[in-house]
Scaffold this motif. Structure first.
Motif, PDB file in Angstrom:
ATOM      1  N   ASP A 157     106.721  47.885 -10.686  1.00 23.05           N
ATOM      2  CA  ASP A 157     105.694  47.048 -11.325  1.00 23.05           C
ATOM      3  C   ASP A 157     104.993  46.138 -10.334  1.00 23.05           C
ATOM      4  O   ASP A 157     103.881  45.667 -10.606  1.00 23.05           O
ATOM      5  CB  ASP A 157     106.329  46.201 -12.445  1.00 23.05           C
ATOM      6  CG  ASP A 157     106.764  47.052 -13.624  1.00 23.05           C
ATOM      7  OD1 ASP A 157     106.245  48.181 -13.770  1.00 23.05           O
ATOM      8  OD2 ASP A 157     107.633  46.593 -14.405  1.00 23.05           O
ATOM      9  N   GLY A 158     105.627  45.866  -9.192  1.00 28.45           N
ATOM     10  CA  GLY A 158     105.031  44.930  -8.249  1.00 28.45           C
ATOM     11  C   GLY A 158     103.804  45.452  -7.544  1.00 28.45           C
ATOM     12  O   GLY A 158     102.865  44.702  -7.280  1.00 28.45           O
ATOM     13  N   GLY A 159     103.786  46.758  -7.240  1.00 28.57           N
ATOM     14  CA  GLY A 159     102.627  47.314  -6.552  1.00 28.57           C
ATOM     15  C   GLY A 159     102.483  46.752  -5.155  1.00 28.57           C
ATOM     16  O   GLY A 159     103.456  46.476  -4.456  1.00 28.57           O
ATOM     17  N   MET A 160     101.243  46.591  -4.720  1.00 30.85           N
ATOM     18  CA  MET A 160     100.964  46.136  -3.366  1.00 30.85           C
ATOM     19  C   MET A 160     101.107  44.630  -3.216  1.00 30.85           C
ATOM     20  O   MET A 160     101.727  44.141  -2.269  1.00 30.85           O
ATOM     21  CB  MET A 160      99.562  46.565  -2.950  1.00 30.85           C
ATOM     22  CG  MET A 160      99.168  46.131  -1.541  1.00 30.85           C
ATOM     23  SD  MET A 160     100.246  46.804  -0.238  1.00 30.85           S
ATOM     24  CE  MET A 160      99.773  48.540  -0.344  1.00 30.85           C
ATOM     25  N   PHE A 161     100.544  43.860  -4.147  1.00 27.25           N
ATOM     26  CA  PHE A 161     100.528  42.407  -4.015  1.00 27.25           C
ATOM     27  C   PHE A 161     101.341  41.694  -5.087  1.00 27.25           C
ATOM     28  O   PHE A 161     101.411  40.468  -5.083  1.00 27.25           O
ATOM     29  CB  PHE A 161      99.085  41.889  -4.039  1.00 27.25           C
ATOM     30  CG  PHE A 161      98.238  42.441  -2.922  1.00 27.25           C
ATOM     31  CD1 PHE A 161      98.354  41.942  -1.634  1.00 27.25           C
ATOM     32  CD2 PHE A 161      97.343  43.462  -3.159  1.00 27.25           C
ATOM     33  CE1 PHE A 161      97.579  42.445  -0.609  1.00 27.25           C
ATOM     34  CE2 PHE A 161      96.556  43.980  -2.137  1.00 27.25           C
ATOM     35  CZ  PHE A 161      96.679  43.467  -0.854  1.00 27.25           C
ATOM     36  N   GLY A 162     101.930  42.402  -6.031  1.00 22.74           N
ATOM     37  CA  GLY A 162     102.812  41.795  -7.008  1.00 22.74           C
ATOM     38  C   GLY A 162     102.084  41.181  -8.197  1.00 22.74           C
ATOM     39  O   GLY A 162     100.853  41.063  -8.225  1.00 22.74           O
ATOM     40  N   GLU A 163     102.899  40.762  -9.161  1.00 25.75           N
ATOM     41  CA  GLU A 163     102.365  40.144 -10.374  1.00 25.75           C
ATOM     42  C   GLU A 163     102.066  38.658 -10.199  1.00 25.75           C
ATOM     43  O   GLU A 163     101.396  38.062 -11.025  1.00 25.75           O
ATOM     44  CB  GLU A 163     103.367  40.318 -11.528  1.00 25.75           C
ATOM     45  CG  GLU A 163     103.702  41.757 -11.870  1.00 25.75           C
ATOM     46  CD  GLU A 163     102.562  42.462 -12.564  1.00 25.75           C
ATOM     47  OE1 GLU A 163     101.678  41.751 -13.110  1.00 25.75           O
ATOM     48  OE2 GLU A 163     102.537  43.699 -12.585  1.00 25.75           O
TER      49      GLU A 163
END
Length: 470
Positions: A268-274
């Motif tokens: 869920d965080g992906g590249m730059f996060g939530e």
């Protein structure tokens, strides 16, 4: 014509980026050649990891703290107190004389062995299925944490003292291996499999950097793996962890629930996060979110960039620790620095490895990032020891003695380190002292040129001494 101008602009842009990178590289190389570069770089990494840990513990523990204590800051305040205690212990470790650390390492080891024995009695406190804690009111600590430092300090002292005899197996292994095995047995009786793995890293690092033969090192690694497998099948909870790791990992059962939730949080965080505080895994989806699996929360809220930053910091710890070991002339400092560095980096690699699904879950905290009392304090003590050893590099000692303590030294009131003086070589009984001239032994044969009494000059030919017989 326009195409030529575009290509020329791109070429100048690429050349500018290359020149900038070369300038940064040269500036970094010039800074690393300074005498106290290791000390300053280690303090910078220590501060960044501590700040990372405080932010992530506050975010990861806020929901559980509010549901159990009625305040979102209860776990964070405990972690803050542990960090303050650890900072004080780190300062003491930076000021401790090196000769005192080495001379009293055996006392430290004996105290830790006694505490590991007492924690198995009624004096110990059980938590999460392991009787590995001492509790005195609101204060609790694990004796296995200082035991790791004690094994590194004492083991390095023994191996350095016997370094001329390490080619023989009995001098290489005794008494370091029996003492380590006793410590392993006491820790596994708690049981605490994760701390046993960390102690194994300390032992193998000691033997590796002491120059153990590769065949012996291979035999020790094989024996360690065999012992771990035996312990895994001896304790049922370890069998569950291993089978869930090699199983399907669907997440539908309780065995793989924690590992699956960690992977979902990272995804869920992906590249730059939530964003800090916006993750969903800490809402009772991920157990031990502020401790063993805090790296998953970090990846969810800070993304790949945050995870890469933490990995870069631990990589810098590995570089600085090995740099300290390589630049020191004291063999004991060299061995202790390399061993403590391998312990920190190895524990971080194991924690991150089981969070991302590369290793079975072992329950080891991420150094300085996870919440906890004994682990945080012990890790800060290790950083204090490494900072102390960084100030004992020959160039650092020369700079501190000629130019003064510097701004950080004045602020912390650190003492000026003493240069390393190798001990005098021991001579066997009856051997001659090379510093004291020895009288020549008579050979039993007279020299014709000297005559019967070599201590007197011979008279010239044709002359006789008065009183001498004809």
């Amino acid at each position: 014509m326009a195409a030529r101008n575009t290509s020329g602009t791109r070429g100048r842009g690429t050349q500018g980026v290359a020149d900038g990178l070369r300038g940064i590289s040269s500036a970094l190389t010039s800074w690393l050649t300074r005498p106290l570069a290791s000390f300053h770089l280690l303090l910078a990494v220590f501060g960044l990891l501590t700040a990372f840990g405080m932010v992530m513990v506050l975010s990861a523990s806020s929901v559980e703290s509010f549901s159990q204590q009625g305040s979102s800051y209860s776990v964070f305040l405990k972690h803050l107190l542990h960090c303050l205690a650890g900072a004080l212990c780190c300062y003491v470790a930076m000021r401790m004389p090196v000769w005192m650390l080495r001379r009293f390492s055996h006392v430290f080891l004996l105290v830790c062995l006694v505490l590991l024995s007492l924690v198995l009695t009624r004096l110990g406190y059980e938590n999460n299925g392991a009787q590995s804690w001492f509790r005195m009111g609101p204060v609790s600590f694990q004796p296995v944490e200082p035991a790791k430092i004690a094994l590194a300090l004492w083991g390095a002292h023994v191996l350095v003292t016997k370094r001329a005899l390490l080619g023989q197996y009995r001098h290489l292994l005794v008494p370091v291996l029996p003492a380590a095995l006793l410590m392993f047995a006491l820790v596994m009786m708690q049981p605490d499999f994760g701390s046993t793995v960390t102690l194994g890293i300390v032992l193998l690092a000691l033997l590796w950097f002491a120059g153990a033969p590769l065949r012996l090192f291979s035999a020790l690694v094989l024996g360690a793996v065999t012992g771990m497998l035996a312990l895994v099948f001896l304790f049922r909870y370890q069998i569950t962890r291993v089978t869930s790791f090699f199983g399907s990992g669907s997440g539908n059962d309780d065995k793989s629930f924690q590992a699956t939730q960690a992977l979902l949080a990272l995804a869920d965080g992906g590249m730059f996060g939530e964003g800090i505080g916006r993750g969903w895994s800490k809402w009772q989806y991920l157990p031990e979110a502020d401790n063993d699996f805090i790296f998953a929360v970090l990846g969810e809220e800070l993304g790949f960039v945050g995870c890469a930053s933490v990995l870069l910091l631990f990589g810098t710890v590995a570089y600085v620790g090995m740099r300290i070991a390589a630049r020191n002339t004291d063999p004991w400092i060299k061995l202790v620095s390399a061993t403590l560095t391998m312990w920190l980096v190895g524990q971080a690699a194991i924690n991150i490895g089981y969070v991302v699904g590369l290793l079975p879950v072992t329950g080891l905290p991420l150094p300085l990032i996870s919440s906890g009392g004994s682990s945080v304090v012990t890790t800060m003590v290790v950083f204090g020891l490494l900072a102390n050893f960084a100030r004992h590099e020959p160039e650092a000692i020369s700079a501190l003695r000629s130019l003064g303590p510097g701004k950080i030294g004045k602020l912390l009131r650190l003492p000026t380190p003493s240069p390393y003086r190798p001990p005098a070589s021991r001579r066997p009984a009856g051997a001659a002292n090379p510093r004291r001239p020895q009288p020549a032994k008579p050979s039993g044969k007279k020299n014709r040129s000297e005559g019967p009494n070599p201590g007197k000059r011979r008279a010239p030919s044709g002359q006789r001494r008065s009183g001498s017989p004809r």
